[in-house]
Design a protein around this motif. Sequence first.
Motif, PDB file in Angstrom:
ATOM      1  N   TYR A  27      -2.269   0.855  14.876  1.00 30.46           N
ATOM      2  CA  TYR A  27      -2.808   1.084  13.707  1.00 30.46           C
ATOM      3  C   TYR A  27      -4.278   1.678  13.904  1.00 30.46           C
ATOM      4  CZ  TYR A  27      -4.281   0.269   8.654  1.00 30.46           C
ATOM      5  OH  TYR A  27      -4.934   0.650   7.622  1.00 30.46           O
ATOM      6  N   ALA A  28      -5.040   1.074  14.672  1.00 34.71           N
ATOM      7  CA  ALA A  28      -6.270   0.906  14.922  1.00 34.71           C
ATOM      8  C   ALA A  28      -6.514   2.476  15.551  1.00 34.71           C
ATOM      9  CB  ALA A  28      -7.035  -0.100  15.914  1.00 34.71           C
ATOM     10  N   LEU A  34     -11.199   1.072  10.785  1.00 36.66           N
ATOM     11  CA  LEU A  34     -10.616   0.255   9.762  1.00 36.66           C
ATOM     12  C   LEU A  34     -10.238  -0.930  10.456  1.00 36.66           C
ATOM     13  CD1 LEU A  34      -7.885   2.111   7.828  1.00 36.66           C
ATOM     14  CD2 LEU A  34     -10.164   1.945   7.277  1.00 36.66           C
ATOM     15  N   THR A  35     -10.040  -2.132   9.579  1.00 36.88           N
ATOM     16  CA  THR A  35     -10.020  -3.508  10.254  1.00 36.88           C
ATOM     17  C   THR A  35      -8.515  -4.003  10.022  1.00 36.88           C
ATOM     18  OG1 THR A  35     -10.571  -4.440   7.941  1.00 36.88           O
ATOM     19  CG2 THR A  35     -12.582  -3.725   9.449  1.00 36.88           C
ATOM     20  N   SER A  41      -3.584  -5.476   4.329  1.00 35.51           N
ATOM     21  CA  SER A  41      -3.293  -4.659   2.897  1.00 35.51           C
ATOM     22  C   SER A  41      -2.501  -3.549   2.726  1.00 35.51           C
ATOM     23  CB  SER A  41      -4.956  -4.381   2.540  1.00 35.51           C
ATOM     24  OG  SER A  41      -4.564  -3.566   1.168  1.00 35.51           O
ATOM     25  N   ASP A  42      -2.432  -2.577   4.049  1.00 37.08           N
ATOM     26  CA  ASP A  42      -1.506  -1.638   4.042  1.00 37.08           C
ATOM     27  C   ASP A  42       0.009  -2.261   4.027  1.00 37.08           C
ATOM     28  OD1 ASP A  42      -3.558   0.303   3.416  1.00 37.08           O
ATOM     29  OD2 ASP A  42      -3.485   0.783   5.540  1.00 37.08           O
ATOM     30  N   LEU A  43       0.189  -3.092   4.860  1.00 32.84           N
ATOM     31  CA  LEU A  43       1.559  -3.770   4.985  1.00 32.84           C
ATOM     32  C   LEU A  43       2.034  -4.373   3.708  1.00 32.84           C
ATOM     33  CD1 LEU A  43       1.200  -5.262   8.598  1.00 32.84           C
ATOM     34  CD2 LEU A  43       2.571  -3.591   7.830  1.00 32.84           C
ATOM     35  N   ALA A  44       1.109  -4.999   2.812  1.00 33.16           N
ATOM     36  CA  ALA A  44       1.388  -5.530   1.592  1.00 33.16           C
ATOM     37  C   ALA A  44       1.903  -4.449   0.698  1.00 33.16           C
ATOM     38  CB  ALA A  44       0.472  -6.091   1.083  1.00 33.16           C
ATOM     39  N   HIS A  45       1.019  -3.258   0.833  1.00 33.76           N
ATOM     40  CA  HIS A  45       1.598  -2.034  -0.065  1.00 33.76           C
ATOM     41  C   HIS A  45       2.936  -1.649   0.438  1.00 33.76           C
ATOM     42  CE1 HIS A  45      -1.982  -1.652  -2.142  1.00 33.76           C
ATOM     43  NE2 HIS A  45      -2.787  -1.622  -1.298  1.00 33.76           N
TER      44      HIS A  45
END
Length: 73
Positions: A27-28, A34-35, A41-45
Motif C-alpha cells: 500500500y505504501a 499516506l499513513t 480507512s480504505d479497507l473499511a471502504h
Amino acid sequence: MDDIAQDPGATSAAKLAEGARPAWELYAAAHNGLTIADLISDLAHLADHLPEQDLDGQATLARAQRDYDEERP
C-alpha cells in the motif's frame, strides 16, 4: 532478557504486526505519503463494497478494534 521479550502477549502482537507488514508495504509503495490510518480507512471502504463479507465498513472497524484490544500485550 528483558520482561517484554518474555511476555507471550507481546510476542504474539509482534507476530501479528509482522504478518500485516507486507500489506502495508504494498500500500505504501503504491500511495506515497499516506499513513497506516489511510490504509485502514480504505479497507473499511472496501468492506462496504464486498458482498461476500459479513460486515460493512463500520462493523469491520468495530470488530477490528475489539480484536486489537484483546490482542494487545
